[in-house]
Design an enzyme around this catalytic site. Structure first.
Site, PDB file in Angstrom:
ATOM      1  N   HIS A  48       1.011  -1.324   0.032  1.00  0.00           N
ATOM      2  CA  HIS A  48       0.023   0.077   0.058  1.00  0.00           C
ATOM      3  C   HIS A  48       0.905   1.224   0.149  1.00  0.00           C
ATOM      4  O   HIS A  48       0.293   2.350   0.160  1.00  0.00           O
ATOM      5  CB  HIS A  48      -0.892   0.088   1.138  1.00  0.00           C
ATOM      6  CG  HIS A  48      -2.103  -1.091   1.157  1.00  0.00           C
ATOM      7  ND1 HIS A  48      -3.083  -0.763   0.383  1.00  0.00           N
ATOM      8  CD2 HIS A  48      -2.070  -2.047   1.653  1.00  0.00           C
ATOM      9  CE1 HIS A  48      -3.823  -1.935   0.348  1.00  0.00           C
ATOM     10  NE2 HIS A  48      -3.397  -2.632   1.354  1.00  0.00           N
ATOM     11  N   ARG A  73       6.481  -7.135   2.321  1.00  0.00           N
ATOM     12  CA  ARG A  73       5.164  -7.494   1.824  1.00  0.00           C
ATOM     13  C   ARG A  73       4.898  -6.754   0.500  1.00  0.00           C
ATOM     14  O   ARG A  73       4.927  -5.481   0.227  1.00  0.00           O
ATOM     15  CB  ARG A  73       3.928  -7.000   2.703  1.00  0.00           C
ATOM     16  CG  ARG A  73       2.643  -7.328   1.885  1.00  0.00           C
ATOM     17  CD  ARG A  73       1.310  -7.045   3.047  1.00  0.00           C
ATOM     18  NE  ARG A  73       0.839  -5.699   3.104  1.00  0.00           N
ATOM     19  CZ  ARG A  73      -0.275  -5.346   3.940  1.00  0.00           C
ATOM     20  NH1 ARG A  73      -1.051  -6.314   4.488  1.00  0.00           N
ATOM     21  NH2 ARG A  73      -0.371  -3.993   3.993  1.00  0.00           N
ATOM     22  N   ASP A  87      16.660 -10.759  -3.365  1.00  0.00           N
ATOM     23  CA  ASP A  87      17.982 -10.189  -3.627  1.00  0.00           C
ATOM     24  C   ASP A  87      18.245  -9.071  -2.929  1.00  0.00           C
ATOM     25  O   ASP A  87      19.652  -8.989  -2.325  1.00  0.00           O
ATOM     26  CB  ASP A  87      18.247  -9.947  -5.145  1.00  0.00           C
ATOM     27  CG  ASP A  87      18.423 -11.207  -5.833  1.00  0.00           C
ATOM     28  OD1 ASP A  87      18.685 -12.344  -5.448  1.00  0.00           O
ATOM     29  OD2 ASP A  87      18.056 -11.253  -7.013  1.00  0.00           O
ATOM     30  N   GLU A 152      -7.407 -13.271   2.857  1.00  0.00           N
ATOM     31  CA  GLU A 152      -7.949 -11.995   3.628  1.00  0.00           C
ATOM     32  C   GLU A 152      -9.442 -11.807   2.505  1.00  0.00           C
ATOM     33  O   GLU A 152      -9.481 -10.454   2.340  1.00  0.00           O
ATOM     34  CB  GLU A 152      -7.392 -10.826   3.614  1.00  0.00           C
ATOM     35  CG  GLU A 152      -6.228 -10.839   2.303  1.00  0.00           C
ATOM     36  CD  GLU A 152      -5.069  -9.575   2.779  1.00  0.00           C
ATOM     37  OE1 GLU A 152      -5.266  -8.835   3.675  1.00  0.00           O
ATOM     38  OE2 GLU A 152      -4.366  -9.594   1.800  1.00  0.00           O
ATOM     39  N   ASP A 178      -9.135  -6.274   4.549  1.00  0.00           N
ATOM     40  CA  ASP A 178      -9.434  -6.828   3.479  1.00  0.00           C
ATOM     41  C   ASP A 178     -10.600  -7.900   3.560  1.00  0.00           C
ATOM     42  O   ASP A 178     -11.630  -7.866   2.795  1.00  0.00           O
ATOM     43  CB  ASP A 178      -8.334  -7.356   2.576  1.00  0.00           C
ATOM     44  CG  ASP A 178      -7.459  -6.256   1.931  1.00  0.00           C
ATOM     45  OD1 ASP A 178      -8.346  -5.674   1.126  1.00  0.00           O
ATOM     46  OD2 ASP A 178      -6.423  -6.074   2.273  1.00  0.00           O
TER      47      ASP A 178
HETATM   48  C1  3PY Z   1      -5.663  -6.232   6.323  1.00  0.00           C
HETATM   49  O1  3PY Z   1      -6.132  -6.131   7.218  1.00  0.00           O
HETATM   50  O2  3PY Z   1      -6.288  -6.606   5.307  1.00  0.00           O
HETATM   51  C2  3PY Z   1      -4.270  -6.473   6.164  1.00  0.00           C
HETATM   52  O3  3PY Z   1      -3.656  -6.742   5.100  1.00  0.00           O
HETATM   53  C3  3PY Z   1      -3.268  -6.103   7.282  1.00  0.00           C
HETATM   54  O4  3PY Z   1      -3.641  -6.758   8.285  1.00  0.00           O
HETATM   55 MG    MG Z   2      -4.931  -6.893   3.430  1.00  0.00          MG
END
Ligand code: 3PY
Ligand code: MG
Length: 264
Positions: A48, A73, A87, A152, A178
């Site tokens: 993000h 991430r 890398d 998620e 999410d």
């Molecule tokens: C979410 O809550 O969607 C995340 O990716 C982080 O916790």
């Molecule tokens: Mg998320």
């Protein structure tokens, strides 16, 4: 130089409790400050934020002298991007929005050198290999890499058991924000349906023998998830920590009144 041991992965396997923080400020100085604050792990968020392999590498360098485990991430499942983060020195990836076993399987291959995977080889250009300074890096890398997938979405929950059956997935992390959106409760991750889905997922992950993690900002809820078997939690983000502390500090002085005896 010896291959750095992936302590995060080792602790996942042992089921040790590990507390982490999302890092979105994209700054090596704030990263270094955070690296010494006592978190077990920090995850550089490139999903993000406009992080990229170069900015991630500088933050990994800033944190290296500290006893904290670093995760990255990525923004996508792209194997070429994942190769660049590996890398740069990331040993553990937290990959968002994994909805099915096929995606999980592709990610397992993306993080591994052949024959198990498809990661490209160039130790001489790779910070992870300390530019060939680490003895036999390419032969040790697959053993130290750790893959945590985020489940998620409703689809991810439907396919959770199949995802859990994929060898090479070390852990599953639930993203409540999410998940809430996917379940029709955008912005309300405290909704009971979301809470029930998280609990059910954590129990299933633990029963599979894989490590279960979740984002949770309430200590009591974190204790509850721990009692269900969750072993790694992210408890907030650096941007929120900074904003909340600054808002509180400003407010605490805004109404400062002179002492009653002081000249006005
Ligand atoms: C979410 O809550 O969607 C995340 O990716 C982080 O916790
Ligand atoms: Mg998320």
């Amino acid at each position: 130089m010896d291959m750095p041991k992936n302590i995060f992965k080792q602790r996942l396997r042992e089921g040790q409790w590990q507390v982490g923080l999302f890092v979105g400020l994209r700054n090596p100085v704030s990263m270094e400050i955070l690296a010494g604050t006592g978190f077990d792990w920090l995850v550089i968020d490139a999903e993000h934020t406009p992080n990229n392999p170069a900015s991630v590498m500088m933050q990994l360098q800033a944190a290296t002298p500290y006893p904290v485990q670093m995760l990255v991430r990525p923004t996508s499942h792209d194997a070429t991007l994942i190769k660049q983060y590996l890398d740069a020195g990331a040993q553990t990836l937290l990959v968002p929005l994994v909805d099915n076993a096929a995606q999980a399987q592709e990610l397992v291959r993306a993080v591994r050198y052949p024959p198990e995977g498809i990661r490209g080889v160039a130790a001489s250009l790779s910070r992870a290999a300390r530019w060939t300074g680490i003895k036999d890096y390419v032969r040790h890398a697959n053993g130290e890499v750790c893959l945590v997938v985020q489940v998620e979405t409703r689809q991810g929950l439907d396919n959770l058991d199949a995802i859990l059956a994929v060898a090479g997935v070390d852990g599953v992390f639930i993203g409540p924000a999410d998940l809430a959106a996917s379940l029709g409760h955008l912005g309300d991750s405290a909704h009971p349906e979301v809470g029930a889905a998280i609990e059910d997922a954590l129990v299933r992950i633990v029963a599979s023998g894989k490590a279960a993690g979740v984002f949770v900002t309430e200590p009591d809820l974190a204790r509850h998830y721990r009692s269900l078997g969750a072993s790694f939690v992210a408890v907030g983000g650096d941007t929120t920590v900074l904003r909340n502390a600054a808002v509180k500090l400003a407010a605490s002085f805004r109404d400062a009144k002179p002492d009653s005896g002081a000249a006005s």
